[in-house]
Scaffold this motif. Structure first.
Motif, PDB file in Angstrom:
ATOM      1  N   UNK A 269       0.689  -1.334   0.094  1.00  0.00           N
ATOM      2  CA  UNK A 269      -0.022  -0.076  -0.150  1.00  0.00           C
ATOM      3  C   UNK A 269       0.919   1.284  -0.219  1.00  0.00           C
ATOM      4  N   UNK A 270       1.857   1.026   0.688  1.00  0.00           N
ATOM      5  CA  UNK A 270       2.798   2.262   0.773  1.00  0.00           C
ATOM      6  C   UNK A 270       3.529   2.604  -0.506  1.00  0.00           C
ATOM      7  N   UNK A 271       4.120   1.272  -1.085  1.00  0.00           N
ATOM      8  CA  UNK A 271       4.733   1.618  -2.760  1.00  0.00           C
ATOM      9  C   UNK A 271       3.601   2.184  -3.461  1.00  0.00           C
ATOM     10  N   UNK A 272       2.353   1.745  -3.536  1.00  0.00           N
ATOM     11  CA  UNK A 272       1.497   2.250  -4.448  1.00  0.00           C
ATOM     12  C   UNK A 272       1.296   3.585  -4.134  1.00  0.00           C
ATOM     13  N   UNK A 273       1.180   4.075  -3.047  1.00  0.00           N
ATOM     14  CA  UNK A 273       0.708   5.511  -2.809  1.00  0.00           C
ATOM     15  C   UNK A 273       1.952   6.495  -3.081  1.00  0.00           C
ATOM     16  N   UNK A 277       1.592   9.659  -5.755  1.00  0.00           N
ATOM     17  CA  UNK A 277       2.384  10.870  -5.599  1.00  0.00           C
ATOM     18  C   UNK A 277       3.211  11.365  -6.674  1.00  0.00           C
ATOM     19  N   UNK A 278       3.990  10.541  -6.987  1.00  0.00           N
ATOM     20  CA  UNK A 278       4.530  10.488  -8.519  1.00  0.00           C
ATOM     21  C   UNK A 278       6.012  11.373  -8.296  1.00  0.00           C
ATOM     22  N   UNK A 279       6.483  11.605  -7.037  1.00  0.00           N
ATOM     23  CA  UNK A 279       7.743  12.392  -7.307  1.00  0.00           C
ATOM     24  C   UNK A 279       8.940  11.470  -6.978  1.00  0.00           C
ATOM     25  N   UNK A 280       8.772  10.201  -6.747  1.00  0.00           N
ATOM     26  CA  UNK A 280       9.740   9.388  -6.366  1.00  0.00           C
ATOM     27  C   UNK A 280       9.537   8.149  -7.180  1.00  0.00           C
ATOM     28  N   UNK A 422      10.956  15.151   4.348  1.00  0.00           N
ATOM     29  CA  UNK A 422      11.460  15.724   3.212  1.00  0.00           C
ATOM     30  C   UNK A 422      11.681  14.761   1.993  1.00  0.00           C
ATOM     31  N   UNK A 423      11.149  13.585   2.220  1.00  0.00           N
ATOM     32  CA  UNK A 423      11.376  12.431   1.250  1.00  0.00           C
ATOM     33  C   UNK A 423      10.625  12.221   0.307  1.00  0.00           C
ATOM     34  N   UNK A 424       9.542  13.003   0.145  1.00  0.00           N
ATOM     35  CA  UNK A 424       8.579  12.820  -1.063  1.00  0.00           C
ATOM     36  C   UNK A 424       8.594  14.242  -1.821  1.00  0.00           C
TER      37      UNK A 424
END
Length: 424
Positions: A269-273, A277-280, A422-424
């Motif tokens: 679920x985290x990987x999909x989210x 988000x599309x920044x990483x 600040x990682x996203x």
């Protein structure tokens, strides 16, 4: 027709030992080297036997002639002189980045040079100490080898050194750069070895009285402070390439917990989210999938489980090294193995540990495959939580009890951790 000669035994030694062997081949260290070998191999290596030492890719580096062998517990140490495995004196094409700068001392000696011996980018106080005498030559030595303290790659440190060299040459200063293999021990041996390397090239190592503030450097790297003083621009560039700002830095997000704790579900679920988000760029390395594709053939002994986790850690660290986010979800029951993965990840990126701490009884209740029941019946040996221990992490960045929260809530807690850092 004559039979082909039988090849002798070979060994790929520990990277630090291999770097020491290469120093011996350069004439910087004594040519008699001690190498640890498996006892079964040690029993074959009688005095006079030849042992070929190879690099990680299996290419021969040196040949060791055994003079003595000593066995202690499960380790045998053979000792003897080494010589190049190649016929030509220079050993063929040097290994590693900037091969043209890997010049042995016999081909480069700067009389009375001020030698700067570094593994990290060159700082201004050291450079000032090296250029204190107007007419003194300067030798910039970049050490290449296994590190105990993470830092920039050899290629980036060397690139910065070349920029410094060119600036000094424009000012009329005789300056050379060499790259030398060397282990890092993290103690006084590092200084002793640096002194010997400097002397081998005809120089004396310079050490500044007051090096720059490393705390200020790391605050800048983390984006919490202004650019620090004490570093040439080229050195700051090398530091930044090693440790980008958090939203650009590679990350290993490591979930651990019992079978049935929900770690795979939350990790997915985290990987999909993160992907939404599309920044990483994100890659999911789930335990069961990795077992089928990366670790096929491994069993469930402690040794095989450790090997499985280390393989996951290696792949995840490579993803992080290139700026990606690796989401891992193995059981990873042992603290020492998790610490190994942390070290691999933090060599080039960040590591966050998420402990999915569902109670054992809840994990058993969820068990759709009946694994816990089989383990309690003795049908599955060394099953984590039943017949094999699980060591709860004491260094987790986040603890999730999935018996008391939904998957969505657990996912959002992880996303919040990433966003606040600040990682996203």
């Amino acid at each position: 027709m004559a039979a082909e000669p039988t090849p002798g035994p070979t060994l790929t030694p520990d990277p630090a030992v291999l770097a020491t062997v290469e120093l011996a081949l350069l004439g910087i260290e004594p040519d008699t080297v001690a190498v640890d070998v498996p006892p079964v191999l040690g029993r074959r290596l009688k005095p006079g036997a030849e042992l070929t030492l190879t690099d990680a890719e299996g290419a021969p580096v040196a040949s060791l002639t055994v003079e003595s062998a000593a066995t202690r517990k499960r380790r045998t140490t053979v000792t003897g002189p080494v010589r190049r495995a190649h016929a030509d004196a220079d050993g063929g094409e040097p290994r590693g980045p900037y091969p043209q700068l890997r010049v042995p001392p016999r081909r480069l000696r700067l009389s009375d040079a001020a030698a700067v011996v570094v593994r990290d980018p060159i700082d201004l106080p050291t450079l000032a100490a090296a250029t204190a005498k107007p007419s003194q030559p300067v030798l910039l030595v970049v050490l290449d080898g296994p590190r105990t303290v993470p830092g920039p790659d050899t290629a980036d440190v060397t690139s910065g050194a070349l920029t410094v060299r060119d600036k000094l040459r424009r000012e009329g200063r005789q300056t050379e750069v060499v790259v030398v293999p060397a282990p890092q021990y993290g103690d006084a041996r590092d200084d002793e070895l640096a002194d010997r390397i400097a002397a081998a090239y005809g120089g004396t190592r310079v050490v500044p009285a007051e090096p720059p503030d490393r705390v200020a450097l790391h605050c800048w790297l983390d984006g919490t402070a202004a650019e620090p003083a004490g570093w040439p621009t080229a050195s700051l560039h090398a530091w930044r390439r090693w440790r980008p700002l958090p939203h650009e830095r590679g990350l290993v997000l490591f979930f651990t917990g019992l079978s049935g704790s929900g770690k795979s579900t939350v990790a997915r679920a985290v990987a999909e989210r993160v992907a939404e988000i599309g920044t990483r760029t994100v890659t999911l390395l789930d335990g069961d999938v990795v077992r089928r594709n990366l670790s096929a053939g491994l069993g469930f002994s402690k040794e095989d489980r450790d090997r499985n986790i280390e393989r996951i850690g290696f792949v995840a660290a490579e993803i992080a090294k290139h700026g990606g986010v690796a989401v891992c979800a193995p059981i990873a029951p042992f603290a020492a193995t998790r610490a190994t993965v942390r070290r691999m990840a933090e060599a080039h990126g960040d590591f966050l540990l998420v402990y999915v701490a569902a109670p054992l009884e809840e994990c058993e209740r969820r068990d759709r495959k009946g694994l816990y029941a089989k383990a309690r019946a003795g049908e599955i040996a060394e099953f984590t939580g039943i017949s094999s221990p699980y060591e709860p992490p004491e260094d987790a960045d986040l603890v999730l009890d999935t018996s008391a929260m939904t998957v969505t809530a657990a996912r959002d807690a992880v996303i919040t951790l990433l966003d606040e850092g600040g990682r996203l």
